[in-house]
Design an enzyme around this catalytic site. Structure first.
Site, mmCIF file in Angstrom:
data_model
loop_
_atom_site.group_PDB
_atom_site.id
_atom_site.type_symbol
_atom_site.label_atom_id
_atom_site.label_comp_id
_atom_site.label_asym_id
_atom_site.label_seq_id
_atom_site.Cartn_x
_atom_site.Cartn_y
_atom_site.Cartn_z
ATOM 1 N N ASP A 24 -5.446 -12.886 30.152
ATOM 2 C CA ASP A 24 -6.401 -13.216 31.211
ATOM 3 C C ASP A 24 -6.599 -14.723 31.353
ATOM 4 O OD1 ASP A 24 -7.066 -10.521 31.907
ATOM 5 O OD2 ASP A 24 -8.198 -10.394 30.057
ATOM 6 N N HIS B 295 -8.873 -11.380 21.606
ATOM 7 C CA HIS B 295 -8.443 -10.071 22.109
ATOM 8 C C HIS B 295 -8.788 -9.019 21.062
ATOM 9 C CE1 HIS B 295 -5.657 -6.852 23.403
ATOM 10 N NE2 HIS B 295 -5.787 -7.393 24.607
#
Length: 460
Positions: free
Chosen positions: A391, A332
């Site tokens: 996700d 991320h």
């Protein structure tokens, strides 16, 4: 030789595109020379400070004697840890998205009476204008539900008797009506796509004002309108975890950016939707699902660590899946040690996997999550750790719920409209300047050449 006008147009378009590519290249060294913060980020990965907010906060590191030290990620809404928020309403056996929306918009947790009134207010806004579904959604079905959603939002401008009034009370009314309407706009956009492009049965179920946002989504989506409490709870949880992520994420920054111009609410939210649609932002969980589908097609034993490691290595070496060199769902821009949203979602995904009899599938995801960071650290120099992001598990959760992939990103929007609304209101309250960062022109000086003296051919 076929010299039809269409072929000539296609050839000209191709030549002009090559011209665009050649003239669009800027020397990378100039970015260093002029100290350009590409992506509005410093070289160490920290975002350039361009504004202040009291809505959401993402915490992933501490600074000790000018050294960045990664720590487990924290996400807070209005100063309250999102883990505490989810634990609070889950302990009571309630749905929490509406409560979270209230918190984001008004800066405090509602009392029981305030929450009840707020839920009733949202319920009163869920119904779309008469003939809107037929005229604006069904008559122009889109192959992409995000585009359908954006078009519907812009169309609602025409149904608003006071669309350009940017007073706080009017904008709040517009935001609440959009928050309430987004589930129907997204689901109906999908139903139109499914019917007109996939030639499947069309179901248009009217939302029920007494149901929560998560319940209404499942109610409107499924032909039989049926769902379990655990299914609705997990979808509600996913919505809460996607509702806000600070002012610097691409779509929330877009909300601030476009709001600062003084434009209307519908234009702002359509712009935010355009941002979220991008695969680098809201479309990432679909990539995770597709990657796992390809992985399962190439791994004979989903419990064999050696096979999993081999596939992940091929991913990094651009030898598998889309050959991008990425393991989707791992890593991320901000989080390193852990993404708090992924941790919370993973816990409840396990419960639904057991209910659905898909524990083996869940264990496979768990194993990939465990092995991927190790594979990445072996092959690449890392300045910070990597871990599973939201996700990684959101796509898995949506697949457990039987949700179509075409709705994955629109569901992100159904959640994030709460955060966008809070950011729009915050920008308006601050009465700030129009946001206009600087771009330095590095094109050399040129002189105008009369038309007859210019080269007659496109440069090869």
């Amino acid at each position: 030789m076929n010299t039809s006008p269409l072929n000539n147009c296609n050839q000209l378009l191709h030549e002009l595109s090559l011209l665009c590519e050649r003239n669009g290249v800027i020397d990378p060294e100039l970015y260093t020379k002029y100290q350009v913060k590409r992506g509005l980020r410093d070289l160490d990965g920290r975002g350039v400070l361009v504004g202040l907010t009291e809505i959401g906060d993402v915490h992933s590191y501490i600074v000790d004697e000018n050294e960045i030290i990664p720590v487990p990620g924290k996400l807070s809404y209005r100063g309250i840890d999102v883990a505490e928020i989810t634990q609070g309403y889950l302990t009571d056996g309630r749905f929490g998205f509406e409560e979270t929306t209230y918190l984001l918009l008004f800066g405090k947790l509602p009392t029981k009476e305030e929450l009840s009134n707020f839920e009733a207010l949202l319920g009163s806004y869920r119904q779309l204008p008469i003939s809107f579904v037929n005229d604006m959604i069904l008559k122009a079905p889109s192959k992409d539900v995000m585009n359908s959603l954006a078009r519907s939002v812009l169309a609602l401008y025409s149904f608003d008797e006071n669309p350009d009034d940017t007073s706080i009370e009017n904008v709040l009314r517009q935001c609440l009506s959009l928050i309430a309407a987004f589930p129907a706009l997204a689901v109906y956009g999908y139903q139109a796509y499914k019917h007109y492009h996939c030639h499947r049965s069309l179901f248009i179920h009217t939302p029920k004002p007494e149901l929560s946002t998560a319940e209404n989504i499942l109610y409107m989506l499924r032909a039989d309108k049926q769902y379990t409490k655990l299914e609705a709870t997990l979808l509600d949880l996913a919505l809460i975890l996607h509702a806000e992520h600070g002012g610097g994420n691409n779509s929330s920054f877009t909300t601030h950016l476009v709001t600062s111009s003084g434009t209307d609410t519908y234009s702002v939210m359509a712009a935010a939707l355009g941002s979220l649609k991008g695969p680098k932002h809201g479309g990432a969980n679909i990539k995770v699902v597709h990657m796992f589908e390809d992985m399962k097609a190439h791994i004979s034993d989903l419990e064999d660590e050696a096979q999993i490691e081999d596939y992940l290595t091929k991913l990094l070496n651009k030898q598998a899946f889309d050959k991008s060199g990425l393991i989707y769902g791992i890593g991320h821009a901000i989080y390193s040690v852990s993404d708090p949203r992924a941790i919370i979602l993973k816990e409840y995904a396990a419960k639904l996997a057991i209910e659905k009899g898909l524990e083996k599938e869940y264990n496979f995801y768990n194993k990939v999550e465990e092995l991927a960071p190790k594979i990445i650290s072996k092959s690449r120099k890392m300045y910070k750790g990597v871990s599973a992001n939201v996700d990684f598990y959101s796509g898995f959760v949506y697949s457990l719920l039987g949700l179509p992939q075409e709705l994955y990103t629109p569901l992100f929007a159904v959640a994030r409209i709460a955060g966008w609304s809070a950011h729009r209101l915050e920008e308006l309250v601050q009465k700030g300047k129009i946001i206009r960062p600087a771009y330095k022109n590095v094109c050399p000086k040129n002189s105008y050449i009369p038309l007859e003296e210019r080269a007659s051919k496109v440069e090869k």
